[in-house]
Design a protein around this motif. Structure first.
Motif, PDB file in Angstrom:
ATOM      1  N   ASP A 168      -5.459   4.472   2.231  1.00 37.81           N
ATOM      2  CA  ASP A 168      -5.599   4.874   3.631  1.00 37.81           C
ATOM      3  C   ASP A 168      -4.263   4.978   4.382  1.00 37.81           C
ATOM      4  OD1 ASP A 168      -8.550   4.882   3.734  1.00 37.81           O
ATOM      5  OD2 ASP A 168      -8.312   2.766   3.272  1.00 37.81           O
ATOM      6  N   LEU A 217      11.073   5.513  -3.305  1.00 35.83           N
ATOM      7  CA  LEU A 217      11.687   4.190  -3.539  1.00 35.83           C
ATOM      8  C   LEU A 217      12.376   4.113  -4.898  1.00 35.83           C
ATOM      9  CD1 LEU A 217       8.883   1.740  -2.312  1.00 35.83           C
ATOM     10  CD2 LEU A 217      11.056   2.238  -1.149  1.00 35.83           C
ATOM     11  N   SER A 247       0.828  -1.204   0.000  1.00 38.26           N
ATOM     12  CA  SER A 247       0.000   0.000   0.000  1.00 38.26           C
ATOM     13  C   SER A 247       0.866   1.259   0.000  1.00 38.26           C
ATOM     14  CB  SER A 247      -0.927  -0.010   1.216  1.00 38.26           C
ATOM     15  OG  SER A 247      -1.684   1.175   1.252  1.00 38.26           O
TER      16      SER A 247
HETATM   17  C1  LIG Z   1     -11.562  -4.320  -4.178  1.00 37.58           C
HETATM   18  C2  LIG Z   1     -10.397  -3.563  -3.586  1.00 37.58           C
HETATM   19  C3  LIG Z   1     -10.639  -2.545  -2.685  1.00 37.58           C
HETATM   20  C4  LIG Z   1      -9.586  -1.813  -2.134  1.00 37.58           C
HETATM   21  N1  LIG Z   1      -9.879  -0.826  -1.246  1.00 37.58           N
HETATM   22  C5  LIG Z   1      -8.875  -0.119  -0.686  1.00 37.58           C
HETATM   23  C6  LIG Z   1      -9.141   0.920   0.269  1.00 37.58           C
HETATM   24  O1  LIG Z   1     -10.285   1.168   0.648  1.00 37.58           O
HETATM   25  N2  LIG Z   1      -8.083   1.579   0.790  1.00 37.58           N
HETATM   26  C7  LIG Z   1      -6.798   1.296   0.449  1.00 37.58           C
HETATM   27  O2  LIG Z   1      -5.890   1.930   0.977  1.00 37.58           O
HETATM   28  N3  LIG Z   1      -6.512   0.326  -0.439  1.00 37.58           N
HETATM   29  C8  LIG Z   1      -7.516  -0.389  -1.005  1.00 37.58           C
HETATM   30  N4  LIG Z   1      -7.211  -1.390  -1.894  1.00 37.58           N
HETATM   31  C9  LIG Z   1      -5.797  -1.667  -2.224  1.00 37.58           C
HETATM   32  C10 LIG Z   1      -5.209  -2.633  -1.225  1.00 37.58           C
HETATM   33  O3  LIG Z   1      -5.058  -1.987   0.026  1.00 37.58           O
HETATM   34  C11 LIG Z   1      -3.847  -3.167  -1.657  1.00 37.58           C
HETATM   35  O4  LIG Z   1      -3.566  -4.190  -0.756  1.00 37.58           O
HETATM   36  C12 LIG Z   1      -2.662  -2.240  -1.635  1.00 37.58           C
HETATM   37  O5  LIG Z   1      -2.867  -1.075  -2.368  1.00 37.58           O
HETATM   38  C13 LIG Z   1      -1.434  -2.887  -2.253  1.00 37.58           C
HETATM   39  O6  LIG Z   1      -0.918  -3.855  -1.392  1.00 37.58           O
HETATM   40  P1  LIG Z   1      -0.510  -5.283  -1.915  1.00 37.58           P
HETATM   41  O7  LIG Z   1       0.202  -5.940  -0.793  1.00 37.58           O
HETATM   42  O8  LIG Z   1      -1.681  -5.979  -2.453  1.00 37.58           O
HETATM   43  O9  LIG Z   1       0.553  -4.908  -3.047  1.00 37.58           O
HETATM   44  P2  LIG Z   1       0.808  -5.486  -4.513  1.00 37.58           P
HETATM   45  O10 LIG Z   1      -0.402  -5.335  -5.340  1.00 37.58           O
HETATM   46  O11 LIG Z   1       1.415  -6.817  -4.430  1.00 37.58           O
HETATM   47  O12 LIG Z   1       1.912  -4.448  -4.982  1.00 37.58           O
HETATM   48  C14 LIG Z   1       1.601  -3.084  -5.226  1.00 37.58           C
HETATM   49  C15 LIG Z   1       2.871  -2.351  -5.652  1.00 37.58           C
HETATM   50  O13 LIG Z   1       3.772  -2.205  -4.563  1.00 37.58           O
HETATM   51  C16 LIG Z   1       5.026  -2.821  -4.847  1.00 37.58           C
HETATM   52  N5  LIG Z   1       5.462  -3.430  -3.586  1.00 37.58           N
HETATM   53  C17 LIG Z   1       4.786  -4.370  -2.870  1.00 37.58           C
HETATM   54  N6  LIG Z   1       5.444  -4.637  -1.719  1.00 37.58           N
HETATM   55  C18 LIG Z   1       6.543  -3.853  -1.706  1.00 37.58           C
HETATM   56  C19 LIG Z   1       7.619  -3.665  -0.784  1.00 37.58           C
HETATM   57  N7  LIG Z   1       7.685  -4.353   0.376  1.00 37.58           N
HETATM   58  N8  LIG Z   1       8.580  -2.762  -1.093  1.00 37.58           N
HETATM   59  C20 LIG Z   1       8.527  -2.071  -2.251  1.00 37.58           C
HETATM   60  N9  LIG Z   1       7.545  -2.201  -3.180  1.00 37.58           N
HETATM   61  C21 LIG Z   1       6.566  -3.084  -2.911  1.00 37.58           C
HETATM   62  C22 LIG Z   1       4.749  -3.792  -5.972  1.00 37.58           C
HETATM   63  O14 LIG Z   1       5.895  -3.996  -6.768  1.00 37.58           O
HETATM   64  C23 LIG Z   1       3.663  -3.078  -6.748  1.00 37.58           C
HETATM   65  O15 LIG Z   1       4.198  -2.117  -7.591  1.00 37.58           O
HETATM   66  C24 LIG Z   1      -8.243  -2.134  -2.480  1.00 37.58           C
HETATM   67  C25 LIG Z   1      -7.989  -3.176  -3.375  1.00 37.58           C
HETATM   68  C26 LIG Z   1      -9.039  -3.886  -3.930  1.00 37.58           C
HETATM   69  C27 LIG Z   1      -8.740  -5.000  -4.874  1.00 37.58           C
END
Ligand SMILES: Cc1cc2nc3c(=O)[nH]c(=O)nc-3n(C[C@H](O)[C@H](O)[C@H](O)COP(=O)(O)OP(=O)(O)OC[C@H]3O[C@@H](n4cnc5c(N)ncnc54)[C@H](O)[C@@H]3O)c2cc1C
Ligand code: FES
Ligand code: FES
Lengths: 264, 165
Positions: free
Chosen positions: A120, A153, A111
């Motif tokens: 958030d 980053l 996130s």
């Molecule tokens: C239906 C739906 C509703 C959502 N609602 C919300 C909401 O209300 N509020 C909110 O804030 N978010 C929301 N999200 C997004 C959600 O919080 C995601 O989990 C978040 O944005 C990305 O986290 P991830 O672990 O899934 O990352 P990924 O999708 O795996 O990666 C996202 C990006 O970050 C990079 N990355 C991942 N981990 C690292 C790391 N440790 N260091 C450096 N780069 C990294 C990846 O390379 C990629 O570019 C929603 C998503 C969906 C599908």
């Protein structure tokens, strides 16, 4: 979705090496942002480097702070007794992200790295003055967020953990888009040893930002009345089919007053 | 071809996949478990919800290779071997919690996780919030909420505590 190579390194050093070896490589954490992006063919990584086995999940409560590993899921933060005790507003925020199924996979590192303008966690990190530790350095939240979907980053730099200082008072109020669950406006208010901070997500054209006029007013008098007359200009705010920039400016005031009134 | 080994509904499988194969594609197309539906493919509707090591997840937003070594339960894995429905399935039937049925597999999988993760009790409000990730175009949700509240005592073997809200 275009095909790609896939690696699942068993430690952080190997993950960094895999990312460093190929400029088109991309890390995946929870995949809740990356996989939808890949499905839409908006990104075409050569290699997807899965961080699942790098051991970056976990929560530790220190003296006056909470440290959360990058791979910790939103659900784990929301349900953590330590986070609920030290910074209840942070646990509550995590419980408002998306839905339960998204919270089971999505991570704090993903996130913050993604820095979606409606996410958030950036509001919590900025308001609490978090320190984001990466594989190269420690970055203050003030320096980390650099505009919509942009952070400090580097391509082969991974977030490993995030440290949030405890707050004497903190609260997060989110006005959700009922369909997407993301914030139309979210305001995080925090009073920490470093002073009062107000961070706004969902509204700024450049992503999350600090509301310095409200911070000044709340530093003198931490009450909802103290910010009742603080005007938020709509000029630099987002306007879209969900909410005009003027409406977002109005919501910032409402959400901030609610957050101050509820801050515990 | 990359391979993935996982346990689905108690049966171990090792199958060839592409790296880009989604978990839901593996379930539906490779294993023929078509109870898991794809409604939106944009991570929003919840028709594809399965349990991954006990937690509800959207199988359209996960790569099959990410499920390496995992235990997956789909809607087909809920009923007992003799066909006796899971209490949640039985309560969905009893309370008319479905009309067209398209959302039902995902609803039921989310609902089972919701009830299991709240042994202390579950208010109507919590049930409604717990279903945020599942969309139903037919029922208006009321009967789904009733079915889940009715399944709680059956799954926990005690009366549902009156919520202190
Ligand atoms: C239906 C739906 C509703 C959502 N609602 C919300 C909401 O209300 N509020 C909110 O804030 N978010 C929301 N999200 C997004 C959600 O919080 C995601 O989990 C978040 O944005 C990305 O986290 P991830 O672990 O899934 O990352 P990924 O999708 O795996 O990666 C996202 C990006 O970050 C990079 N990355 C991942 N981990 C690292 C790391 N440790 N260091 C450096 N780069 C990294 C990846 O390379 C990629 O570019 C929603 C998503 C969906 C599908
Ligand atoms: S098909 Fe997975 S959430 Fe809709
Ligand atoms: S019963 Fe038709 S979508 Fe839910």
């Amino acid at each position: 979705m275009y095909d790609f190579a896939y690696q699942k390194p068993s430690n952080v050093a190997d993950a960094v090496a895999a990312l460093g070896a190929d400029p088109e490589a991309k890390a995946v954490a929870g995949g809740m942002t990356l996989i939808p992006v890949l499905k839409q063919r908006l990104n075409r990584p050569s290699v997807v480097v899965d961080l699942a086995k790098t051991g970056l999940a976990g929560i530790t409560a220190g003296a006056g702070s909470i440290t959360i590993g990058a791979m910790t899921t939103h659900a784990a933060v929301a349900h953590s007794a330590d986070v609920q005790r030290v910074i209840p507003a942070l646990a509550a925020l995590a419980g408002l992200i998306g839905d339960e199924q998204v919270r089971h996979r999505g991570t704090i590192g993903g996130s913050l790295a993604n820095n979606d303008p409606a996410a958030d966690y950036p509001a919590a990190a900025l308001a609490l003055g978090a320190t984001i530790t990466t594989t190269k350095r420690a970055i203050k939240a003030d320096d980390f967020f650099q505009g919509m979907f942009t952070t400090a980053l580097e391509p082969d730099e991974l977030i490993t953990k995030v440290e949030f200082p405890a707050a004497t008072k903190a609260n997060y109020q989110k006005f959700r888009n009922p369909a997407s669950r993301y914030a139309i406006v979210g305001v995080f208010v925090a009073q920490t040893a470093a002073g009062v901070r107000v961070a706004v997500t969902g509204a700024g054209q450049g992503g999350v930002f600090r509301h310095t006029a409200m911070e000044a007013a709340l530093s003198k008098n931490f009450s909802a009345d103290a910010i009742a007359d603080v005007v938020t200009p709509a000029d630099d705010l987002n306007g879209d089919i969900h909410a005009s920039s003027e409406y977002r400016a109005h919501l910032i005031g409402v959400m901030a007053r609610r957050a101050v009134a509820a801050a515990a | 071809m990359p391979q993935v080994s996982l346990t689905v509904n108690g049966t171990h499988h090792t199958v060839e996949v592409e790296n880009r194969t989604l978990l839901v594609e593996l379930l539906r197309e490779t294993l023929g478990l078509t109870g898991t539906h794809v409604g939106c493919d944009t991570s929003q509707c919840g028709a594809c919800v399965v349990h991954l090591d006990g937690a509800s997840v959207k199988s359209c937003t996960m790569l099959a290779v990410q499920a390496e070594g995992a235990k997956v339960t789909t809607i087909e894995g809920l009923a007992a071997a003799d066909g006796t429905l899971h209490p949640m399935q039985e309560m969905f039937r009893e309370h008319h919690a479905l009309q067209c049925g398209f959302c039902t597999p995902g609803m039921v999988m989310s609902a089972v996780d919701l009830v299991q993760s709240h042994p202390e009790g579950l208010s109507e409000h919590q049930i409604r919030e717990g279903l945020e990730g599942n969309l139903c175009r037919c029922t208006g949700y009321h009967n789904i909420v009733k079915a889940i509240a009715a399944a709680w005592p059956l799954m926990h073997g005690k009366a549902l505590p009156v919520a202190a809200e």
